[in-house]
Design a protein around this motif. Structure first.
Motif, short mmCIF file in Angstrom:
data_model
loop_
_atom_site.label_atom_id
_atom_site.label_comp_id
_atom_site.label_asym_id
_atom_site.label_seq_id
_atom_site.Cartn_x
_atom_site.Cartn_y
_atom_site.Cartn_z
N LEU A 217 44.98 34.15 30.97
CA LEU A 217 43.72 34.53 30.32
C LEU A 217 43.39 36.00 30.57
N GLU A 218 43.61 36.45 31.81
CA GLU A 218 43.32 37.85 32.13
C GLU A 218 44.30 38.80 31.45
N GLU A 219 45.56 38.38 31.33
CA GLU A 219 46.55 39.20 30.63
C GLU A 219 46.15 39.35 29.16
N TYR A 220 45.71 38.24 28.56
CA TYR A 220 45.23 38.27 27.18
C TYR A 220 44.01 39.18 27.05
N ALA A 221 43.07 39.06 28.00
CA ALA A 221 41.85 39.89 27.98
C ALA A 221 42.22 41.38 28.08
N TYR A 222 43.24 41.68 28.90
CA TYR A 222 43.72 43.07 28.97
C TYR A 222 44.28 43.50 27.61
N GLN A 223 45.12 42.64 27.03
CA GLN A 223 45.81 43.00 25.78
C GLN A 223 44.83 43.30 24.65
N VAL A 224 43.83 42.44 24.48
CA VAL A 224 42.96 42.61 23.31
C VAL A 224 41.73 43.49 23.57
N ALA A 225 41.41 43.76 24.85
CA ALA A 225 40.20 44.55 25.12
C ALA A 225 40.39 45.63 26.20
N GLY A 226 41.12 45.31 27.27
CA GLY A 226 41.37 46.32 28.31
C GLY A 226 42.12 47.52 27.75
N THR A 227 42.95 47.26 26.75
CA THR A 227 43.71 48.32 26.09
C THR A 227 42.81 49.38 25.46
N ILE B 290 40.00 49.34 32.41
CA ILE B 290 40.65 48.05 32.10
C ILE B 290 39.74 46.90 32.50
N ALA B 291 39.11 47.02 33.69
CA ALA B 291 38.22 45.96 34.19
C ALA B 291 37.06 45.72 33.22
N LEU B 292 36.49 46.82 32.69
CA LEU B 292 35.37 46.68 31.75
C LEU B 292 35.81 45.94 30.49
N GLY B 293 36.95 46.35 29.94
CA GLY B 293 37.46 45.69 28.74
C GLY B 293 37.72 44.21 28.97
N LYS B 294 38.34 43.89 30.10
CA LYS B 294 38.64 42.48 30.43
C LYS B 294 37.36 41.67 30.59
N ALA B 295 36.37 42.26 31.26
CA ALA B 295 35.08 41.56 31.45
C ALA B 295 34.44 41.25 30.11
N ILE B 296 34.41 42.25 29.22
CA ILE B 296 33.82 42.07 27.89
C ILE B 296 34.51 40.93 27.16
N GLN B 297 35.86 40.90 27.23
CA GLN B 297 36.59 39.86 26.52
C GLN B 297 36.33 38.47 27.11
N LEU B 298 36.32 38.36 28.43
CA LEU B 298 36.05 37.06 29.06
C LEU B 298 34.65 36.56 28.66
N ILE B 299 33.69 37.48 28.63
CA ILE B 299 32.31 37.09 28.28
C ILE B 299 32.24 36.71 26.80
N ASN B 300 32.95 37.45 25.95
CA ASN B 300 32.97 37.08 24.53
C ASN B 300 33.60 35.69 24.32
N ILE B 301 34.62 35.38 25.11
CA ILE B 301 35.25 34.05 25.05
C ILE B 301 34.23 32.98 25.46
N LEU C 25 32.89 43.22 35.96
CA LEU C 25 31.78 44.13 35.62
C LEU C 25 31.43 45.01 36.82
N GLU C 26 31.42 44.41 38.02
CA GLU C 26 31.13 45.19 39.24
C GLU C 26 32.17 46.27 39.47
N GLN C 27 33.44 45.89 39.24
CA GLN C 27 34.54 46.86 39.40
C GLN C 27 34.36 48.04 38.44
N ALA C 28 33.98 47.73 37.21
CA ALA C 28 33.75 48.78 36.21
C ALA C 28 32.57 49.66 36.61
N GLU C 29 31.53 49.03 37.11
CA GLU C 29 30.31 49.75 37.51
C GLU C 29 30.61 50.69 38.69
N GLU C 30 31.37 50.19 39.65
CA GLU C 30 31.71 51.02 40.83
C GLU C 30 32.57 52.21 40.45
N GLY C 31 33.44 52.02 39.44
CA GLY C 31 34.37 53.09 39.08
C GLY C 31 33.87 54.04 38.02
#
Length: 277
Positions: free
Chosen positions: A126-136, A156-167, A221-227
């Motif tokens: 699921l995380e690999e998919y989230a990276y592919q369609v949004a972390g990219t 990448i963390a922000l994109g993955k978070a957005i995709q997981l939440i959209n799912i 989301l926290e990882q994205a916020e910190e970075g």
């Protein structure tokens, strides 16, 4: 190329105005040249989405269209764009020396969706998919923002978070399309029956799995916020706005006790005032 840059830019703006007016607004906060180039990336991603979201499309037809899209990517990369929008991306690729990897990765993610009865085996998939369609998307944008290397993981963390939440938000409409993105191993561990999910029955076990995925999205989301401080200019502010908006969705899910299989079959929404706050 023979295609004018002004017509390319106009085509991008029209696409954004129709599908994502909020992004059009956000893009106006960027320097004009950066906004134009970000728009070219947006148009490429948007049109790829349209290939995959065609209602009732045969999966073999979708896979063939993805083959064509990948060929077009190869062509525009060597300076042979097919139309205005491809030309805009070709200019962006040249002026920013973009890597083709995130573009190919995104197509690979879309390919994994172009199947009947889409399922995901485990959280890693699921995380690999989230990276592919949004972390990219983050990786495509960073060179335009002239961001340093340390901005890569948070993007990448922000994109993955957005995709997981959209799912999590789209569980109901996805079920209507025969798709279940929650990890199969977690659902089985909670004794969740597939026919119950397909009938939009939100069992206690199902809600446990929704909560686990929600918590992982919160960590990302926290990882994205910190970075976010690694980003130049308005970057940190834009990241914070996005983080707050998506945190709002996670809070709404918690309020619903992680029942995201709404009976009406709609996606999970929050009020506009909460979005703005």
């Amino acid at each position: 190329s023979s295609i004018s840059s002004s017509s390319s830019n106009k085509a991008v703006q029209e696409l954004m105005a129709e599908f994502d007016p909020i992004l059009l607004y956000v893009s106006r906060l960027l320097p004009p040249e950066t906004a134009k180039e970000a728009g070219a990336l947006y148009a490429w991603c948007r049109r790829l989405d349209e290939i995959c979201d065609a209602v009732g499309a045969d999966t073999t037809v979708t896979q063939r269209k993805l083959d064509e899209w990948e060929s077009r990517l190869d062509e525009l990369w060597i300076g042979n764009p097919v139309d205005d929008l491809d030309a805009a991306l070709a200019d962006c690729v040249t002026s920013n020396d973009l890597s083709k990897v995130p573009f190919r990765d995104m197509i690979a993610g879309m390919r994994s969706d172009a199947v009947d009865n889409r399922r995901v085996e485990n959280m890693e998939e699921l995380e690999e998919y989230a990276y592919q369609v949004a972390g990219t998307v983050g990786l495509m944008l960073l060179p335009l923002l002239q961001a340093p290397q340390e901005a890569r993981e948070p993007a990448i963390a922000l994109g993955k978070a957005i995709q997981l939440i959209n799912i999590l938000r789209d569980a109901s409409p996805d079920v209507a399309l025969g798709r279940i993105y929650l990890p199969q191993d977690l659902l089985k561990a909670q004794n969740v029956l597939e026919e119950d999910v397909m009938a939009r029955k939100s069992s206690k076990g199902y809600r446990v799995v929704t909560k686990l995925v929600s918590e992982r999205a919160g960590q990302l989301l926290e990882q994205a916020e910190e970075g976010k401080t690694a980003l130049p200019g308005l970057g940190p502010l834009l990241v914070q706005i996005i983080v707050e908006l998506y945190r709002g969705y996670l809070e709404e899910l918690e309020r619903r006790e992680y029942d995201n299989l709404t009976v009406s079959g709609e996606r999970v929404k929050i009020s506009t005032t909460r979005k703005l706050l």
